[in-house]
Design a protein around this motif. Structure first.
Motif, PDB file in Angstrom:
ATOM      1  N   GLU A 128       0.823  -1.207   0.000  1.00  0.00           N
ATOM      2  CA  GLU A 128       0.000   0.000   0.000  1.00  0.00           C
ATOM      3  C   GLU A 128       0.860   1.260   0.000  1.00  0.00           C
ATOM      4  O   GLU A 128       0.514   2.269  -0.618  1.00  0.00           O
ATOM      5  CB  GLU A 128      -0.915   0.002   1.222  1.00  0.00           C
ATOM      6  N   ALA A 129       1.962   1.203   0.713  1.00  0.00           N
ATOM      7  CA  ALA A 129       2.777   2.404   0.879  1.00  0.00           C
ATOM      8  C   ALA A 129       3.324   2.926  -0.437  1.00  0.00           C
ATOM      9  O   ALA A 129       3.494   4.137  -0.602  1.00  0.00           O
ATOM     10  CB  ALA A 129       3.925   2.109   1.838  1.00  0.00           C
ATOM     11  N   PHE A 130       3.580   2.046  -1.404  1.00  0.00           N
ATOM     12  CA  PHE A 130       4.256   2.476  -2.623  1.00  0.00           C
ATOM     13  C   PHE A 130       3.352   2.438  -3.854  1.00  0.00           C
ATOM     14  O   PHE A 130       3.832   2.412  -4.983  1.00  0.00           O
ATOM     15  CB  PHE A 130       5.507   1.632  -2.830  1.00  0.00           C
ATOM     16  N   LYS A 131       2.048   2.481  -3.620  1.00  0.00           N
ATOM     17  CA  LYS A 131       1.125   2.637  -4.741  1.00  0.00           C
ATOM     18  C   LYS A 131       1.196   4.069  -5.275  1.00  0.00           C
ATOM     19  O   LYS A 131       1.413   5.008  -4.520  1.00  0.00           O
ATOM     20  CB  LYS A 131      -0.307   2.327  -4.301  1.00  0.00           C
ATOM     21  N   LYS A 132       1.001   4.208  -6.562  1.00  0.00           N
ATOM     22  CA  LYS A 132       0.985   5.541  -7.153  1.00  0.00           C
ATOM     23  C   LYS A 132      -0.324   6.218  -6.800  1.00  0.00           C
ATOM     24  O   LYS A 132      -1.402   5.703  -7.105  1.00  0.00           O
ATOM     25  CB  LYS A 132       1.147   5.455  -8.672  1.00  0.00           C
ATOM     26  N   GLY A 135      -1.101  13.348  -6.677  1.00  0.00           N
ATOM     27  CA  GLY A 135      -0.628  14.382  -5.777  1.00  0.00           C
ATOM     28  C   GLY A 135       0.529  13.963  -4.884  1.00  0.00           C
ATOM     29  O   GLY A 135       1.018  14.776  -4.096  1.00  0.00           O
ATOM     30  N   TYR A 136       0.970  12.691  -4.991  1.00  0.00           N
ATOM     31  CA  TYR A 136       2.055  12.182  -4.156  1.00  0.00           C
ATOM     32  C   TYR A 136       3.299  11.947  -5.004  1.00  0.00           C
ATOM     33  O   TYR A 136       3.219  11.387  -6.099  1.00  0.00           O
ATOM     34  CB  TYR A 136       1.669  10.868  -3.484  1.00  0.00           C
ATOM     35  N   TYR A 137       4.451  12.370  -4.482  1.00  0.00           N
ATOM     36  CA  TYR A 137       5.719  12.009  -5.091  1.00  0.00           C
ATOM     37  C   TYR A 137       6.342  10.916  -4.235  1.00  0.00           C
ATOM     38  O   TYR A 137       6.742  11.144  -3.087  1.00  0.00           O
ATOM     39  CB  TYR A 137       6.674  13.202  -5.170  1.00  0.00           C
ATOM     40  N   CYS A 138       6.385   9.698  -4.783  1.00  0.00           N
ATOM     41  CA  CYS A 138       6.941   8.558  -4.051  1.00  0.00           C
ATOM     42  C   CYS A 138       7.635   7.655  -5.061  1.00  0.00           C
ATOM     43  O   CYS A 138       6.987   6.844  -5.730  1.00  0.00           O
ATOM     44  CB  CYS A 138       5.829   7.798  -3.322  1.00  0.00           C
ATOM     45  N   PRO A 139       8.924   7.792  -5.230  1.00  0.00           N
ATOM     46  CA  PRO A 139       9.641   6.979  -6.217  1.00  0.00           C
ATOM     47  C   PRO A 139       9.488   5.491  -5.910  1.00  0.00           C
ATOM     48  O   PRO A 139       9.702   5.054  -4.780  1.00  0.00           O
ATOM     49  CB  PRO A 139      11.100   7.423  -6.056  1.00  0.00           C
ATOM     50  N   LEU A 140       9.130   4.723  -6.918  1.00  0.00           N
ATOM     51  CA  LEU A 140       8.947   3.284  -6.742  1.00  0.00           C
ATOM     52  C   LEU A 140      10.271   2.556  -6.900  1.00  0.00           C
ATOM     53  O   LEU A 140      11.200   3.060  -7.531  1.00  0.00           O
ATOM     54  CB  LEU A 140       7.950   2.758  -7.773  1.00  0.00           C
ATOM     55  N   PRO A 141      10.395   1.340  -6.350  1.00  0.00           N
ATOM     56  CA  PRO A 141      11.571   0.512  -6.632  1.00  0.00           C
ATOM     57  C   PRO A 141      11.665   0.204  -8.122  1.00  0.00           C
ATOM     58  O   PRO A 141      10.796   0.560  -8.907  1.00  0.00           O
ATOM     59  CB  PRO A 141      11.314  -0.749  -5.807  1.00  0.00           C
ATOM     60  N   ALA A 142      12.734  -0.489  -8.499  1.00  0.00           N
ATOM     61  CA  ALA A 142      12.992  -0.767  -9.907  1.00  0.00           C
ATOM     62  C   ALA A 142      11.879  -1.587 -10.536  1.00  0.00           C
ATOM     63  O   ALA A 142      11.662  -1.529 -11.739  1.00  0.00           O
ATOM     64  CB  ALA A 142      14.324  -1.481 -10.062  1.00  0.00           C
ATOM     65  N   VAL A 143      11.168  -2.389  -9.721  1.00  0.00           N
ATOM     66  CA  VAL A 143      10.052  -3.170 -10.242  1.00  0.00           C
ATOM     67  C   VAL A 143       8.773  -2.684  -9.580  1.00  0.00           C
ATOM     68  O   VAL A 143       8.789  -2.153  -8.478  1.00  0.00           O
ATOM     69  CB  VAL A 143      10.238  -4.678  -9.961  1.00  0.00           C
ATOM     70  N   CYS A 144       7.662  -2.862 -10.251  1.00  0.00           N
ATOM     71  CA  CYS A 144       6.371  -2.424  -9.734  1.00  0.00           C
ATOM     72  C   CYS A 144       6.005  -3.257  -8.505  1.00  0.00           C
ATOM     73  O   CYS A 144       6.314  -4.444  -8.451  1.00  0.00           O
ATOM     74  CB  CYS A 144       5.320  -2.602 -10.825  1.00  0.00           C
TER      75      CYS A 144
END
Length: 430
Positions: A128-132, A135-144
């Motif tokens: 949940e923390a790394f869902k797009k 209005g949020y800037y949250c760089p994802l890891p190399a894989v989805c």
């Protein structure tokens, strides 16, 4: 570790022997002279990694300001000391175009926010923390996240949602990160440490802002150890490019956090010390003993077990007294009881100097450096005493005219004795 003068040794970086990644160790046998003797090849796969989204409390050696402390910390740079010297460099910042620069930088940072600033801590699953989110800037890891490893999709993690302009103002740049973590070696001889500390090298992360406090109520501050591992692209941006970002909130992983409270005055050591109430040391038994004058001098009554096994009650005071007290003991003493003083007015012992002697002895013997210096002193003086004794005996036997020859003979004899002593001690010497 510290150098011989006892000072702290600092290092800009303590890189791990192996970088994060997967490794394969292969072992193969090669024989030329032995026929029909072949052992199958062996292979061992090793993964070197550390959790990039959580940090156990056991990994923390100390933090400052202390957890939940209240004090005048407005001129303090908060910092956290980690037990692993390599921790800030065990992962690498990814993304962006500065891979060579990121290789030398720590992947974590220490950010501090007060209770009035728009920085909200949340706990949620890593998926949940790394869902797009809009209005949020949250760089994802190399894989989805849907196809990521367990490290990304598994257990819960902490995140910090920060108002974008506030984050732009406090987030360190590439040129700052190199100064925000370092390794240091210190001597543990005179420090109380837990059993998990096995090394005298530590790593340290520093915050990049001073704290603000008010003269009224204490202001709550929270320090966050955050991960910048996936913020490479953000760190490559110029201040103008960051200000032009359209996202209103930045989400960043939090590995560890602790709160404390800042006041600018009326909570320093002097004001707290002056407000201490020492009446708790005045016991009913002390007043009945008629020692009101001693109580005014900082004494109190404590149980006392004498050397022969009997028990009594004696006077005791520490080194901090409310008034000047002249030295009343013959110092130095050969043992603690030699400094016991009997007060005929009260019929009781004064244990102040005796307790101080015993405490000093225990602290001295606890120090490895002191024990080594004392042993060296004993050996040097023992050797000198033996030399003088033998010189005197030989001079009596052969006369004073051969003093130079005697001196040479003694030096040769003592050197041979020293070598024999070294051999007895396994070649270590003194």
């Amino acid at each position: 570790m510290s150098d011989e003068s006892g000072s702290v040794v600092f290092a800009r970086k303590a890189a791990p022997p192996l970088a994060k990644g997967d490794y394969v160790v292969e072992v193969a046998q090669s024989t030329q002279n032995i026929a029909d003797c072949k052992i199958a090849n062996a292979q061992l796969k090793i993964t070197v990694s550390c959790d990039g989204f959580a940090l156990s409390r056991d990994e923390i050696y100390s933090v400052y300001p202390p957890d939940n402390a209240v004090g005048t910390f407005h001129l303090v740079i908060p910092h956290a000391v980690f037990k692993r010297r390599t921790l800030p460099w065990e992962r690498r910042i990814t993304g962006g175009k500065s891979a060579a620069e990121f290789k030398e930088l720590p992947w974590l940072a220490l950010l501090v926010f007060d209770e009035t600033e728009d920085a909200q801590y949340k706990t949620m699953s890593r998926r949940e923390a790394f869902k797009k989110l809009p209005g949020y800037y949250c760089p994802l890891p190399a894989v989805c996240p849907e196809g990521a490893a367990e490290e990304v999709t598994g257990e819960d993690c902490g995140v910090l949602d920060i108002e974008a302009q506030l984050f732009h103002a406090v987030c360190p740049g590439k040129e700052d990160l190199v100064y925000m973590s370092h390794a240091k070696g210190v001597s543990l001889d005179d420090k109380v440490t837990d059993s998990t500390v096995i090394d005298d090298w530590f790593s340290c992360a520093l915050a990049n802002r001073y704290l603000e406090g008010t003269s009224g109520e204490a202001v709550k501050q929270t320090a966050y150890v955050v991960s910048l591992e996936y913020f490479g692209e953000y760190l490559d941006k110029t201040p103008a490019e960051r200000a032009a970002m359209t996202e209103s909130t930045v989400r960043i992983p939090v590995l560890y956090s602790w709160p404390f409270y800042v006041r600018q005055e009326d909570f320093d050591f002097a004001s707290v010390f002056k407000g201490l109430n020492a009446d708790c040391l005045i016991t009913a038994a002390a007043k009945e003993a008629g020692g009101n004058n001693l109580l005014a001098m900082g004494y109190t009554l404590l149980d006392h077990e004498l050397r022969e096994g009997s028990k009594t009650v004696s006077w005791y005071r520490g080194p901090l007294t409310p008034c000047g007290i002249p030295l009343q003991a013959h110092i130095p003493g050969c043992f603690a009881d030699a400094l016991l003083r009997y007060d005929p007015a009260t019929g009781m012992f004064d244990t102040a100097y005796s307790a101080a002697w015993q405490l000093g002895r225990m602290l001295a013997l606890r120090s490895k450096a002191f024990a080594a210096a004392m042993e060296k002193w004993r050996y040097t003086h023992k050797r000198e005493a033996a030399r003088l004794k033998n010189e005197r005996l030989l001079s009596d036997k052969i006369g004073s005219d051969t003093r130079a020859a005697v001196q040479s003979m003694l030096e040769t004899f003592l050197d041979s004795q020293e070598r024999q002593e070294a051999l007895k001690n396994g070649g270590r010497g003194k």
